[in-house]
Motif scaffolding. Structure first.
Motif, PDB file in Angstrom:
ATOM      1  N   THR A  20       0.842  -1.205   0.000  1.00 26.17           N
ATOM      2  CA  THR A  20       0.000   0.000   0.000  1.00 26.17           C
ATOM      3  C   THR A  20       0.875   1.252   0.000  1.00 26.17           C
ATOM      4  O   THR A  20       0.610   2.210  -0.735  1.00 26.17           O
ATOM      5  N   GLU A  35      -8.440  -0.089   3.393  1.00 30.08           N
ATOM      6  CA  GLU A  35      -7.752  -0.354   4.662  1.00 30.08           C
ATOM      7  C   GLU A  35      -8.764  -0.556   5.793  1.00 30.08           C
ATOM      8  O   GLU A  35      -9.769   0.153   5.865  1.00 30.08           O
ATOM      9  N   THR A  52      -4.699  -4.047   4.476  1.00 26.38           N
ATOM     10  CA  THR A  52      -5.540  -4.062   3.271  1.00 26.38           C
ATOM     11  C   THR A  52      -6.440  -5.289   3.304  1.00 26.38           C
ATOM     12  O   THR A  52      -5.958  -6.411   3.489  1.00 26.38           O
ATOM     13  N   ASP A  56      -5.573  -2.304  -3.364  1.00 26.87           N
ATOM     14  CA  ASP A  56      -5.123  -0.918  -3.531  1.00 26.87           C
ATOM     15  C   ASP A  56      -5.159  -0.649  -5.027  1.00 26.87           C
ATOM     16  O   ASP A  56      -4.894  -1.554  -5.827  1.00 26.87           O
TER      17      ASP A  56
HETATM   18 MG   LIG Z   1      -1.740  -3.042   2.063  1.00 28.06          MG
END
Ligand SMILES: [Mg+2]
Ligand SMILES: Nc1nc2c(ncn2[C@@H]2O[C@H](COP(=O)(O)OP(=O)(O)OP(=O)(O)O)[C@@H](O)[C@H]2O)c(=O)[nH]1
Length: 186
Positions: A20, A35, A52, A56
């Motif tokens: 991320t 998140e 996560t 992403d």
């Molecule tokens: Mg992540």
């Protein structure tokens, strides 16, 4: 009219390796993340507050004005049902390994042998970034090369800091080079 290419790169790797962070530092557009608050802090990274759970997404421009789309997977195995979904259509794979985790070489083996990423690696180029070497430098690049050799692959491996745009760009550039030497990050 020229058909626009859809360049999609996938970032994967174990929890906390910096997926991320890397996508956020690179992206030209505001990153879309999924998140969630960590309920149990990771003993490896007590200050890491989120993880996560979905994916992403970020995007960068190439010097030829085309775009590369950057997708990050969740690191935690309990979200592995997302791995195939997020990786669909990827033309290159960036594997981040956290050098400060308990057993980074086991992490490496796990991803190389995993069904999703093992299959992807057969089809598209792979570049590996070793992160958090400032926290723990017990394992060196030579250790990773040796392990990769035992696994029967020989991808480029770099020590990087996922918080550094320059470092992460280098990884992406290395991957693009193996796809098409004329492709350059803007
Ligand atoms: Mg992540
Ligand atoms: N000291 C140090 N910290 C780093 C380095 N690379 C990344 N980090 C930090 O490590 C953490 C990585 O967190 P994330 O980017 O959320 O990791 P992730 O791989 O997306 O984790 P999951 O989504 O949970 O799988 C962040 O706090 C970064 O600032 C590095 O090279 N050195």
């Amino acid at each position: 009219m020229k058909q626009e290419q859809f360049y999609k790169l996938i970032f994967t790797g174990p929890p906390g390796a910096g997926k991320t962070t890397a996508i956020s530092i690179l992206s030209d557009v505001e990153v879309i993340t999924t998140e969630a608050k960590m309920t149990n802090p990771d003993p490896n990274q007590p200050n890491k507050k989120t993880l996560t759970v979905g994916l992403d997404y970020g995007c960068i421009k190439l010097s030829n004005q085309e775009k590369i789309h950057l997708y990050g997977t969740p690191g935690q195995e309990r979200f592995d049902f997302m791995w195939d979904i997020v990786s669909e259509g990827g033309i290159g794979l960036i594997l981040l390994i956290d050098n400060a985790r308990k057993a980074p070489l086991e992490d490496l083996r796990f991803f190389v042998k995993s069904k999703t990423f093992g299959e992807i690696m057969q089809k598209v180029p792979l570049v590996i970034g070793i992160t958090r070497v400032d926290i723990n430098s017990n394992l060196k690049l030579a250790d990773y090369h040796q392990e990769l050799q035992a696994l029967g692959i020989n991808p480029p491996v770099f020590e990087i800091d996922a918080r550094s745009k320059e470092d992460v760009s280098l990884l992406v550039q290395a991957l693009l080079y193996s796809l098409d030497p004329s492709l350059k990050v803007d």
